[in-house]
Design a protein around this motif. Sequence first.
Motif: not given
Length: 66
Positions: A14-16, A19-24
Amino acid sequence: MQKALITLGIAILIIGLLWPVISKLGLGRLPGDIVIRREGFTGYFPITTSIIVSIVVSVVIWWFRR
């Protein structure tokens, strides 16, 4: 043990995927994070990010155990 490994695997998946959303979100570039740049070396110590992630994980675990 099997349930823990399966849960860990699903959490990593799920984290993977997110990741694009989390990095923002800006995590990793907070004011308390230390970056040391020298010739041939870069040291990164995400102190503030680690504290925030730890608090969020603790609250989520507490919430699920209630």
